[in-house]
Design an enzyme around this catalytic site. Structure first.
Site, short mmCIF file in Angstrom:
data_model
loop_
_atom_site.label_atom_id
_atom_site.label_comp_id
_atom_site.label_asym_id
_atom_site.label_seq_id
_atom_site.Cartn_x
_atom_site.Cartn_y
_atom_site.Cartn_z
CD GLU A 442 -20.45 2.06 14.13
OE1 GLU A 442 -21.27 2.47 14.97
OE2 GLU A 442 -19.49 1.33 14.43
N GLY A 443 -25.49 1.51 12.26
CA GLY A 443 -26.85 1.89 11.86
C GLY A 443 -27.01 1.69 10.37
#
Length: 598
Positions: A442-443
């Site tokens: 998620e980054g």
């Protein structure tokens, strides 16, 4: 075998005393029903399910993993499907979803508490229903009425689950390089062709249908991220009457061989002219996908906290049971052959690093969940705007700081076990392996830091960060009402001043030399994290001191709050000075070495 006990008492304290969620009854939908008694009942029932059903499957699920069959189908570990059926039947999938789609419409803040319990008890399991939350939100916000009616009711009940499909083998963070294609069909649908990797819960045997949200590029669209659209691609086509039709052209090509979260099927998904339906506006897919990504980033932050909590609980048990050596201050267990290792200061240091983080981080997480509710449901537009600004600032901090600390704490709690911590039957090495992915997906946390410094800090002329500084100053003035927490006030006041100095340095030095922002972004994110963690400890300390002053039937609970909080402000918050110095050193030393000389 590791155990887990949900921190229900802690959660009730935060919801009722620190956040006082009852004050929002009559102001925000869902809060009228969320009385302290109902919240307590929900948390107790959620705790029972997590402790009795999910936690016992965590170690076995890790050892067994998921199995892909020749037809591309996937079987989850033994017991997962039965546990999921119980989870869905109990109404947990739709706890906070809109009533009009079959949900219970309860506040997001309650759902966040449940999310922590699930991730502590069985993180891999929690990712199956967990990713559905973001998919439901994206469809609810940007879907047509027909799409909402088609997909949301079944996703709310848990009969269907959802995924998010962004990553390809050649592009992760840089989605402008994405190659998956969406060719228009005559009936208004699209033919989706391409391959996605790292798709959590991409294929499994626990739900009748899986609703994939897929980023793809329409031929002839703009280059880069501006030409990306988002599509609903169900595993099975949904007929007009709501029944399931033909199998769609999406299949699991393989399951990724991973370091951790073995109980979750992380898939390579191959799309071959799969039927997809545009979600939201064409070429605006990234904007819609960010609805999912922001929800997922907060959720990943909670995973960091959750693994810190469960690893801490088990390390405390071991430290009290394990007899090794004598205390350097003299025997504490004179009748035994040695003292329990919890008497040793360095063991206590590792345990208190975890506990002092966990209790404050939980307050931040639940506060952010409250802010999410406020940003959508508060009656006043200015209040919604303020809450949205705070959520924007807090999202990269939750994701980045919570997961960095979660991994650090899980590793230190493993260290408490000594050699036993390295052996799988104790479960501690699984917590470390599972925690490691939270810093990546998620980054990555480096991206979270850049998002905070590069986008959030200067947004709307710096409005959000200025509002945060003002909020901290207001809380400081409120806490000054009790002299017994003057040391907390002083620590937060100093930390807030350092954060303002760091923000000003970035604003003055990053415009002409952008590498200064890149080199200092992680230090700034962690500095920010210390301020927020200290802020929450100050609030908790004031409430605890007031409770003790007015009389309470549980003085030990509040006395311990003051002890643990003081540990944090005395031994962890001084790291701010180092972080500030690191940030102000700039990028020159970081960028000086030629790439060929690394």
């Amino acid at each position: 075998m590791p155990t887990y006990s949900a921190p229900v008492k802690e959660m009730n304290f935060i919801l009722n005393d620190v956040l006082n969620v009852s004050q929002y009854a009559g102001e925000m939908p869902g809060y009228d029903e969320a009385s302290p008694d109902l919240i307590a009942a929900i948390l107790e029932e959620g705790a029972k399910f997590c402790e009795n059903e999910l936690a016992p499957l965590n170690l076995s699920g890790d050892h067994e993993g998921c199995t892909r069959h020749e037809d591309g189908s996937v079987t989850t570990p033994k017991g997962f499907k039965e546990a999921y059926n119980q989870f869905a039947a109990g109404g947990w999938c739709g706890l906070t979803d809109p009533v009009e789609f079959g949900g219970q419409g309860l506040p997001h803040v309650i759902g966040m508490a449940l999310e922590e319990m699930i991730s502590s008890s069985n993180m891999a399991f929690g990712m199956y229903p967990g990713l559905s939350g973001g998919a439901k939100a994206a469809i609810n916000i940007d879907g047509t009425n027909e799409q909402k009616a088609t997909y949301l009711p079944k996703m709310v009940t848990g009969e269907w689950t959802g995924t998010m499909n962004l990553t390809e083998s050649h592009c992760g963070t840089d989605l402008g390089l994405l190659r998956t294609k969406a060719e228009p069909n005559d009936d208004g649908s699209f033919a989706i062709t391409g391959q996605k990797i790292f798709i959590s819960a991409g294929e499994h045997d626990m739900a009748e249908n899986i609703i994939h949200l897929v980023l793809a590029r329409t031929p002839g669209g703009p280059e880069g991220v501006k030409g990306i659209s988002l599509y609903i691609v169900p595993k099975y086509i949904v007929n007009e009457d709501g029944s399931l039709g033909d199998r769609n052209g999406v299949v699991c090509g393989s399951i990724e061989e991973k370091m951790g979260i073995h109980g979750n099927s992380t898939c390579v998904l191959n799309y071959d002219n799969a039927t997809g339906y545009l979600l939201g506006d064409e070429n605006q897919g990234l904007r819609t996908m960010f609805i999912m990504m922001n929800a997922a980033r907060i959720g990943v932050g909670i995973q960091g906290l959750a693994l810190s909590e469960v690893s801490y609980q088990n390390a405390v048990t071991y430290a009290n049971d394990r007899l090794q050596m004598r205390s350097i201050a003299g025997p504490k267990n004179p009748d035994g052959p040695a003292d329990p290792i919890i008497v040793h200061p360095d063991v206590r240091r590792m345990l208190l690093n975890s506990r002092s983080f966990n209790e404050s981080a939980r307050s931040i997480a639940l506060w952010c969940a409250l802010l999410v509710d406020m940003s959508h449901k508060a009656p006043d537009e200015k209040q919604r705007e303020w809450a949205d600004d705070m959520v924007g600032l807090m999202t990269p901090v939750l994701k980045g700081v919570f997961t960095d600390r979660g991994y650090e704490n899980a590793s230190n709690n493993q260290q408490v076990y000594g050699g036993h911590g390295y052996i799988s039957e104790w479960g501690m090495e699984q917590f470390v392996r599972d925690a490691r992915i939270t810093q990546i997906y998620e980054g990555t946390n480096g991206i979270q830091a850049l998002d905070l410094v590069g986008r959030k800090l200067g947004a709307n002329g710096g409005r959000a960060i200025q509002r945060f500084f003002k909020y901290v100053a207001t809380e400081i003035e409120d806490a000054k009402g009790n002299e017994k927490v003057a040391d907390f006030v002083s620590a937060v006041e100093s930390a807030n001043a350092d954060l303002q100095r760091a923000a000003m340095w970035l604003m003055q030095n990053a415009m002409t030399k952008p590498d200064n922002a890149g080199a200092g972004s992680t230090a700034f994110m962690h500095l920010f994290g210390h301020v927020v963690l200290g802020l929450m400890w100050m609030k908790i300390a004031k409430i605890s001191a007031d409770k003790l002053d007015s009389g309470t039937d549980d003085p030990t609970f509040f006395e311990n709050k003051l002890i643990v909080g003081r540990y944090y402000i005395n031994r962890r918050m001084p790291e701010i000075k180092f972080l500030l110095a690191e940030l102000e050193a700039g990028a020159e030393d970081v960028m000086a070495l030629d790439a060929a000389n690394f």
